[in-house]
Design an enzyme around this catalytic site. Sequence first.
Site, PDB file in Angstrom:
ATOM      1  N   ARG A  62       4.687  -3.628 -26.530  1.00 14.41           N
ATOM      2  CA  ARG A  62       5.570  -3.673 -25.351  1.00 14.41           C
ATOM      3  C   ARG A  62       6.191  -2.296 -25.138  1.00 14.41           C
ATOM      4  O   ARG A  62       6.301  -1.814 -24.021  1.00 14.41           O
ATOM      5  CB  ARG A  62       6.663  -4.742 -25.488  1.00 14.41           C
ATOM      6  CG  ARG A  62       7.699  -4.634 -24.370  1.00 14.41           C
ATOM      7  CD  ARG A  62       8.637  -5.826 -24.182  1.00 14.41           C
ATOM      8  NE  ARG A  62       8.932  -6.559 -25.380  1.00 14.41           N
ATOM      9  CZ  ARG A  62       9.751  -6.132 -26.375  1.00 14.41           C
ATOM     10  NH1 ARG A  62      10.348  -4.964 -26.293  1.00 14.41           N
ATOM     11  NH2 ARG A  62       9.946  -6.877 -27.434  1.00 14.41           N
ATOM     12  N   TYR A 115       6.660  -4.103   3.079  1.00 15.44           N
ATOM     13  CA  TYR A 115       5.860  -5.125   2.410  1.00 15.44           C
ATOM     14  C   TYR A 115       6.716  -6.383   2.265  1.00 15.44           C
ATOM     15  O   TYR A 115       7.871  -6.315   1.824  1.00 15.44           O
ATOM     16  CB  TYR A 115       5.425  -4.597   1.041  1.00 15.44           C
ATOM     17  CG  TYR A 115       4.653  -5.604   0.239  1.00 15.44           C
ATOM     18  CD1 TYR A 115       3.379  -5.993   0.630  1.00 15.44           C
ATOM     19  CD2 TYR A 115       5.204  -6.193  -0.892  1.00 15.44           C
ATOM     20  CE1 TYR A 115       2.662  -6.933  -0.099  1.00 15.44           C
ATOM     21  CE2 TYR A 115       4.491  -7.130  -1.625  1.00 15.44           C
ATOM     22  CZ  TYR A 115       3.225  -7.489  -1.217  1.00 15.44           C
ATOM     23  OH  TYR A 115       2.526  -8.423  -1.928  1.00 15.44           O
ATOM     24  N   ASP A 187       7.638   4.021  -1.450  1.00 11.81           N
ATOM     25  CA  ASP A 187       6.498   3.182  -1.814  1.00 11.81           C
ATOM     26  C   ASP A 187       5.257   3.870  -1.249  1.00 11.81           C
ATOM     27  O   ASP A 187       5.046   3.906  -0.034  1.00 11.81           O
ATOM     28  CB  ASP A 187       6.690   1.780  -1.231  1.00 11.81           C
ATOM     29  CG  ASP A 187       5.566   0.818  -1.632  1.00 11.81           C
ATOM     30  OD1 ASP A 187       4.448   1.289  -1.901  1.00 11.81           O
ATOM     31  OD2 ASP A 187       5.804  -0.403  -1.636  1.00 11.81           O
ATOM     32  N   LYS A 212      -3.772  -1.926  -5.381  1.00  9.99           N
ATOM     33  CA  LYS A 212      -4.393  -1.550  -4.116  1.00  9.99           C
ATOM     34  C   LYS A 212      -5.348  -0.368  -4.326  1.00  9.99           C
ATOM     35  O   LYS A 212      -6.288  -0.491  -5.075  1.00  9.99           O
ATOM     36  CB  LYS A 212      -3.301  -1.283  -3.081  1.00  9.99           C
ATOM     37  CG  LYS A 212      -2.178  -2.355  -3.074  1.00  9.99           C
ATOM     38  CD  LYS A 212      -2.653  -3.746  -2.688  1.00  9.99           C
ATOM     39  CE  LYS A 212      -1.624  -4.843  -2.958  1.00  9.99           C
ATOM     40  NZ  LYS A 212      -0.292  -4.629  -2.393  1.00  9.99           N
TER      41      LYS A 212
HETATM   42  C1  LIG Z   1       1.045  -5.133  -2.622  1.00 10.42           C
HETATM   43  C2  LIG Z   1       2.200  -4.275  -2.348  1.00 10.42           C
HETATM   44  C3  LIG Z   1       3.360  -4.314  -3.132  1.00 10.42           C
HETATM   45  C4  LIG Z   1       3.536  -5.307  -4.265  1.00 10.42           C
HETATM   46  O1  LIG Z   1       2.644  -5.094  -5.294  1.00 10.42           O
HETATM   47  P1  LIG Z   1       2.022  -6.257  -6.239  1.00 10.42           P
HETATM   48  O2  LIG Z   1       1.087  -5.504  -7.114  1.00 10.42           O
HETATM   49  O3  LIG Z   1       1.360  -7.251  -5.339  1.00 10.42           O
HETATM   50  O4  LIG Z   1       3.177  -6.867  -6.972  1.00 10.42           O
HETATM   51  C5  LIG Z   1       4.381  -3.437  -2.840  1.00 10.42           C
HETATM   52  N1  LIG Z   1       4.284  -2.574  -1.809  1.00 10.42           N
HETATM   53  C6  LIG Z   1       3.197  -2.511  -1.021  1.00 10.42           C
HETATM   54  C7  LIG Z   1       3.158  -1.530   0.093  1.00 10.42           C
HETATM   55  C8  LIG Z   1       2.128  -3.352  -1.252  1.00 10.42           C
HETATM   56  O5  LIG Z   1       1.058  -3.294  -0.452  1.00 10.42           O
END
Ligand SMILES: *Cc1c(COP(=O)(O)O)cnc(C)c1O
Length: 392
Positions: A62, A115, A187, A212
């Site tokens: 961890r 998001y 982000d 992504k």
């Molecule tokens: C998918 C996404 C998230 C969240 O991520 P997860 O891996 O699904 O928890 C946050 N910000 C954006 C822009 C996203 O596309």
Amino acid sequence: MSHQHSGQHDPGHHSEHFETLAIHAGQPADAGTGAVVTPIYQVSTYKQDGVGGLRGGYEYSRSANPTRSALERNLAALEGGSRGLAFASGLAAEDCLLRTVLSPGDHVVIPNDAYGGTFRLFAKVVERWGVSWSVADTSDPRAVRDAVLPETRLIWVETPSNPLLGISDITALASVAQQAGVRLVVDNTFASPYLQQPLALGADVVVHSTTKYMGGHSDVVGGALITADSALGDELAYHQNAMGAIAGPFDAWLVSRGLKTLAVRMDRHCANAERIAGMLAAHPKVTQVYYPGLPEHPGHEVAAKQMKAFGGMVSFRVEGGEQAAVAVCDRARLFTLGESLGGVESLIEHPGRMTHASVAGSDLEVPADLIRLSVGIEQVDDLLADLKQALD
Ligand SMILES: *Cc1c(COP(=O)(O)O)cnc(C)c1O
């Protein structure tokens, strides 16, 4: 582009370019075997040479695991930070950041186009712990400045945003944040560090859903935080261990593997998306196209200034309202109907009923006739033909 990285972990890679760093930074040949790829250290604990005598600095997975450490060093290098941290999901990364830097009574400014899960985290979870939020149009730095209160601790921005591909000027927002004495969080999921590097533009922390583009193959869920502030990096690492939502070794390995091809994949995602946005803009059944690469997009100039190219996401609205939009999604064949984005395969979705159902009725509600595409790296003529048949 030239990319700074700390050099702390592998001093040989100071001045190398992104594509090279993606393959080599923080990824030395395995010490035990010489394996050229850091293996999946599927292990929880490590033998100690006498009490407290740690051989490789590892104690319990961890706290740290060699496969995750290799990914974390690579993430730091690619974003030009001093510290990268890998989590079980993008939202786990966001949660760790928020609980590290916020306390009851604090306030945050969040975008009006975020998001859905990020919005839900603020509105339904973090709010219960006494953190208030307000929504601002982050494409307008003055609106953000006006939304900052004495108790504001951070400004959150997503650019390009999801699903309307809005663009916010990171440099301008960094100066708003600096003047207000608050942190700017970006982000960077939609752009990836290949296209945009928020830390170099003045952001304090970069957030990723590595699910992504970074993972890139729709086979892993993960998240990351990267900062160039070493004191904040230490605090985040403390909380990552204290809260425990780490990326497991196999997931960390999959993301590292994805990062090695990020640059070539992004080049193709961008080229395909540009062609598709152009086709849609000229299509009689399409009423609006949201793609920052189109000169008529309101954020085009800012995007051209802060991004290397315009990304692989395209949203558009169709004539005939919600029913027509849903019908287009149902008729697509090569574009797979599904949530998520950033994988090699093209996806289509209806944000109002799918990814953004959780923001219905809020300031973040999206148009009912909106369709979002994650343009993959297939041959572009096949993608164009599929969309044309779905629209006709
Ligand atoms: C998918 C996404 C998230 C969240 O991520 P997860 O891996 O699904 O928890 C946050 N910000 C954006 C822009 C996203 O596309």
